[in-house]
Design a protein around this motif. Structure first.
Motif, PDB file in Angstrom:
ATOM      1  N   ARG A 154       0.845  -1.198   0.000  1.00  0.00           N
ATOM      2  CA  ARG A 154       0.000   0.000   0.000  1.00  0.00           C
ATOM      3  C   ARG A 154       0.881   1.250   0.000  1.00  0.00           C
ATOM      4  O   ARG A 154       2.013   1.209   0.487  1.00  0.00           O
ATOM      5  N   PRO A 155       0.344   2.363  -0.510  1.00  0.00           N
ATOM      6  CA  PRO A 155       1.126   3.607  -0.502  1.00  0.00           C
ATOM      7  C   PRO A 155       1.555   4.044   0.902  1.00  0.00           C
ATOM      8  O   PRO A 155       2.660   4.522   1.085  1.00  0.00           O
ATOM      9  N   SER A 156       0.690   3.880   1.878  1.00  0.00           N
ATOM     10  CA  SER A 156       1.019   4.238   3.268  1.00  0.00           C
ATOM     11  C   SER A 156       0.716   3.057   4.178  1.00  0.00           C
ATOM     12  O   SER A 156      -0.318   3.023   4.843  1.00  0.00           O
ATOM     13  N   PRO A 157       1.617   2.066   4.213  1.00  0.00           N
ATOM     14  CA  PRO A 157       1.351   0.876   5.031  1.00  0.00           C
ATOM     15  C   PRO A 157       1.278   1.226   6.518  1.00  0.00           C
ATOM     16  O   PRO A 157       1.977   2.123   6.993  1.00  0.00           O
ATOM     17  N   ASP A 158       0.396   0.528   7.198  1.00  0.00           N
ATOM     18  CA  ASP A 158       0.214   0.727   8.640  1.00  0.00           C
ATOM     19  C   ASP A 158       1.175  -0.202   9.383  1.00  0.00           C
ATOM     20  O   ASP A 158       1.029  -1.424   9.342  1.00  0.00           O
ATOM     21  N   SER A 159       2.144   0.374  10.067  1.00  0.00           N
ATOM     22  CA  SER A 159       3.162  -0.434  10.741  1.00  0.00           C
ATOM     23  C   SER A 159       2.566  -1.301  11.846  1.00  0.00           C
ATOM     24  O   SER A 159       3.057  -2.394  12.110  1.00  0.00           O
ATOM     25  N   LYS A 160       1.492  -0.843  12.483  1.00  0.00           N
ATOM     26  CA  LYS A 160       0.850  -1.644  13.532  1.00  0.00           C
ATOM     27  C   LYS A 160       0.181  -2.873  12.935  1.00  0.00           C
ATOM     28  O   LYS A 160       0.253  -3.966  13.511  1.00  0.00           O
ATOM     29  N   VAL A 161      -0.451  -2.712  11.798  1.00  0.00           N
ATOM     30  CA  VAL A 161      -1.086  -3.848  11.117  1.00  0.00           C
ATOM     31  C   VAL A 161      -0.015  -4.839  10.682  1.00  0.00           C
ATOM     32  O   VAL A 161      -0.169  -6.053  10.859  1.00  0.00           O
ATOM     33  N   ILE A 162       1.073  -4.325  10.127  1.00  0.00           N
ATOM     34  CA  ILE A 162       2.171  -5.196   9.682  1.00  0.00           C
ATOM     35  C   ILE A 162       2.741  -5.983  10.855  1.00  0.00           C
ATOM     36  O   ILE A 162       2.946  -7.197  10.764  1.00  0.00           O
ATOM     37  N   LEU A 163       2.984  -5.313  11.966  1.00  0.00           N
ATOM     38  CA  LEU A 163       3.513  -5.985  13.143  1.00  0.00           C
ATOM     39  C   LEU A 163       2.557  -7.065  13.642  1.00  0.00           C
ATOM     40  O   LEU A 163       2.976  -8.181  13.958  1.00  0.00           O
ATOM     41  N   ASN A 164       1.278  -6.759  13.672  1.00  0.00           N
ATOM     42  CA  ASN A 164       0.271  -7.719  14.119  1.00  0.00           C
ATOM     43  C   ASN A 164       0.241  -8.943  13.196  1.00  0.00           C
ATOM     44  O   ASN A 164       0.201 -10.085  13.668  1.00  0.00           O
ATOM     45  N   LEU A 165       0.266  -8.712  11.894  1.00  0.00           N
ATOM     46  CA  LEU A 165       0.259  -9.824  10.940  1.00  0.00           C
ATOM     47  C   LEU A 165       1.512 -10.691  11.088  1.00  0.00           C
ATOM     48  O   LEU A 165       1.432 -11.918  11.034  1.00  0.00           O
ATOM     49  N   LYS A 166       2.654 -10.054  11.293  1.00  0.00           N
ATOM     50  CA  LYS A 166       3.895 -10.814  11.471  1.00  0.00           C
ATOM     51  C   LYS A 166       3.856 -11.656  12.744  1.00  0.00           C
ATOM     52  O   LYS A 166       4.325 -12.802  12.760  1.00  0.00           O
ATOM     53  N   LYS A 167       3.281 -11.102  13.799  1.00  0.00           N
ATOM     54  CA  LYS A 167       3.152 -11.862  15.047  1.00  0.00           C
ATOM     55  C   LYS A 167       2.236 -13.067  14.849  1.00  0.00           C
ATOM     56  O   LYS A 167       2.521 -14.163  15.344  1.00  0.00           O
ATOM     57  N   GLN A 168       1.130 -12.856  14.136  1.00  0.00           N
ATOM     58  CA  GLN A 168       0.204 -13.958  13.873  1.00  0.00           C
ATOM     59  C   GLN A 168       0.879 -15.046  13.038  1.00  0.00           C
ATOM     60  O   GLN A 168       0.708 -16.243  13.304  1.00  0.00           O
ATOM     61  N   LYS A 169       1.635 -14.632  12.031  1.00  0.00           N
ATOM     62  CA  LYS A 169       2.350 -15.602  11.200  1.00  0.00           C
ATOM     63  C   LYS A 169       3.350 -16.401  12.030  1.00  0.00           C
ATOM     64  O   LYS A 169       3.469 -17.617  11.865  1.00  0.00           O
ATOM     65  N   LEU A 170       4.082 -15.716  12.896  1.00  0.00           N
ATOM     66  CA  LEU A 170       5.065 -16.394  13.741  1.00  0.00           C
ATOM     67  C   LEU A 170       4.381 -17.402  14.660  1.00  0.00           C
ATOM     68  O   LEU A 170       4.870 -18.528  14.835  1.00  0.00           O
ATOM     69  N   HIS A 171       3.252 -17.015  15.233  1.00  0.00           N
ATOM     70  CA  HIS A 171       2.503 -17.926  16.101  1.00  0.00           C
ATOM     71  C   HIS A 171       2.066 -19.170  15.318  1.00  0.00           C
ATOM     72  O   HIS A 171       2.208 -20.296  15.810  1.00  0.00           O
TER      73      HIS A 171
END
Length: 56
Positions: free
Chosen positions: A26-43
């Motif tokens: 996205r043009p302005s990615p949301d860093s909080k959303v990215i962090l949350n998605l990465k945490k979910q993937k790691l889990h």
């Protein structure tokens, strides 16, 4: 666990990867959303490793 459970975990992991890629592109990615998605993937990755060790 059975193969259906592992398959479901893999599918969820793949879906999270797609969401992460969309957010990052996205043009302005949301860093909080990215962090949350990465945490979910790691889990999910940890769960996959654990389940694979139990069945393998």
């Amino acid at each position: 666990m059975n193969n259906n459970h592992l398959s479901a975990l893999r599918n969820k992991h793949a879906a999270l990867e797609q969401k992460l890629e969309r957010e990052e592109s996205r043009p302005s990615p949301d860093s909080k959303v990215i962090l949350n998605l990465k945490k979910q993937k790691l889990h999910l990755k940890d769960a996959l490793m654990h389940e694979s060790a139990l069945t393998g």
